[in-house]
Design an enzyme around this catalytic site. Sequence first.
Site, short mmCIF file in Angstrom:
data_model
loop_
_atom_site.label_atom_id
_atom_site.label_comp_id
_atom_site.label_asym_id
_atom_site.label_seq_id
_atom_site.Cartn_x
_atom_site.Cartn_y
_atom_site.Cartn_z
N SER A 1 34.64 52.51 53.14
CA SER A 1 34.78 51.71 51.92
C SER A 1 34.74 52.71 50.76
O SER A 1 34.57 53.92 50.99
CB SER A 1 33.63 50.72 51.82
OG SER A 1 32.43 51.46 51.91
N LYS B 1 45.20 49.97 43.27
CA LYS B 1 44.45 49.38 44.39
C LYS B 1 45.01 47.97 44.58
O LYS B 1 44.80 47.08 43.76
CB LYS B 1 42.95 49.35 44.05
CG LYS B 1 42.09 48.98 45.25
CD LYS B 1 40.61 49.22 44.93
CE LYS B 1 39.73 48.92 46.13
NZ LYS B 1 39.84 47.49 46.57
N LYS C 1 37.29 49.43 39.21
CA LYS C 1 37.59 48.00 39.35
C LYS C 1 37.99 47.43 37.99
O LYS C 1 37.27 47.63 37.00
CB LYS C 1 36.36 47.25 39.87
CG LYS C 1 35.78 47.83 41.14
CD LYS C 1 36.68 47.62 42.35
CE LYS C 1 36.54 46.19 42.84
NZ LYS C 1 37.18 45.95 44.14
C1 LIG Z 1 40.77 57.06 51.16
O1 LIG Z 1 40.28 55.74 51.41
C2 LIG Z 1 40.90 54.71 50.78
N1 LIG Z 1 42.00 54.90 50.02
C3 LIG Z 1 42.58 53.83 49.41
N2 LIG Z 1 43.69 54.01 48.64
C4 LIG Z 1 44.27 52.95 48.04
N3 LIG Z 1 45.38 53.14 47.30
N4 LIG Z 1 43.80 51.69 48.17
C5 LIG Z 1 42.69 51.47 48.92
N5 LIG Z 1 42.22 50.21 49.05
C6 LIG Z 1 42.03 52.54 49.58
N6 LIG Z 1 40.93 52.34 50.35
C7 LIG Z 1 40.36 53.42 50.95
C8 LIG Z 1 39.14 53.22 51.81
#
Ligand SMILES: COc1nc2nc(N)nc(N)c2nc1C
Length: 308
Positions: free
Chosen positions: A78, A110, A305
């Site tokens: 996470s 995200k 966020k």
């Molecule tokens: C390197 O780990 C991660 N990279 C991410 N990258 C994007 N763009 N969006 C996510 N939700 C995300 N989640 C994780 C655990």
Amino acid sequence: AEEKAVELRRLLEKYGYHYYVLDDPIVPDSEYDEKLKELVDIEEAYPELQTEDSPTVRIGGVPLDSFKKVQHEIPMMSLGNAFNEQDLRDFDRRVQQNLDEPAEYICELKIDGLAVSLTYEEGRFVRGATRGDGTTGEDITKNLRTVGSIPLRLDNQVNIEVRGEVFMPEKSFERLNEEKEKNGEEPFANPRNAAAGSLRQLDPKIAANRNLDIFLYAIADDKGRGLPSHLESLEYMKELGFKTNPESRYCRSIEEVIAYVNEWEDARTNLAYETDGIVIKVNSLAQQQKLGFTAKSPRWATAYKFPA
Ligand SMILES: COc1nc2nc(N)nc(N)c2nc1C
């Protein structure tokens, strides 16, 4: 019949790649549908031609009676959160003080969807799983095979595991809820729940009709590919035929990260899909390794966020 099936399959893969991955169709939908129907008919007449990487699996096969569990060899982590500019500066300070060379960043939208892991063996999509609790997820391969932007077969016969976010575009979400309301069914609260709900269906024909999409954002396995940075990992995934988000940006400093965050906090309403923040990652893979992980999150990334 076999050569015809092979020819149709290559055509449908090319049409599908342009339509779903590049968002740039090269034939009208009617042509795609007609060729798909032709291949379905051949496969019905010659069942031995039906393979798991045939474009006909996009339609969805027979329902499962349950989802198998999947152990993630490499845990799906996470992300730590940041809620304001000060949090971002604190993150940057923690990063820089543990490195000899200044870190530079990659910022990515995200996507507000469902995290999944896709495993390819010799270029074939063999397994797709939900994040679950990070170490144990659910095998939703059959549902993910109906997602047009997930390649069933890569031209390059690599073994690779990639991770990304499955989402439902806003227009599809609105259409789905109109239909649900028309049928007196409970509408979904938001596109994220709609995507998750669609992937949790045991009948792949349901997922096949939900117009789900995906953006890949990480190579999960640590097979030394000699890629020096996250930017190059994204480019490598794109070359393999994966759909990556075009808005990702290289930021030389936390000032540029903050500028990117402020830009998208407003501009995100123009996107065709929902986002819930920005992910900021140290670009150099060597620096990522140096920074490592806490019990559950990478020290080299954070998720800013957006205010709810
Ligand atoms: C390197 O780990 C991660 N990279 C991410 N990258 C994007 N763009 N969006 C996510 N939700 C995300 N989640 C994780 C655990």
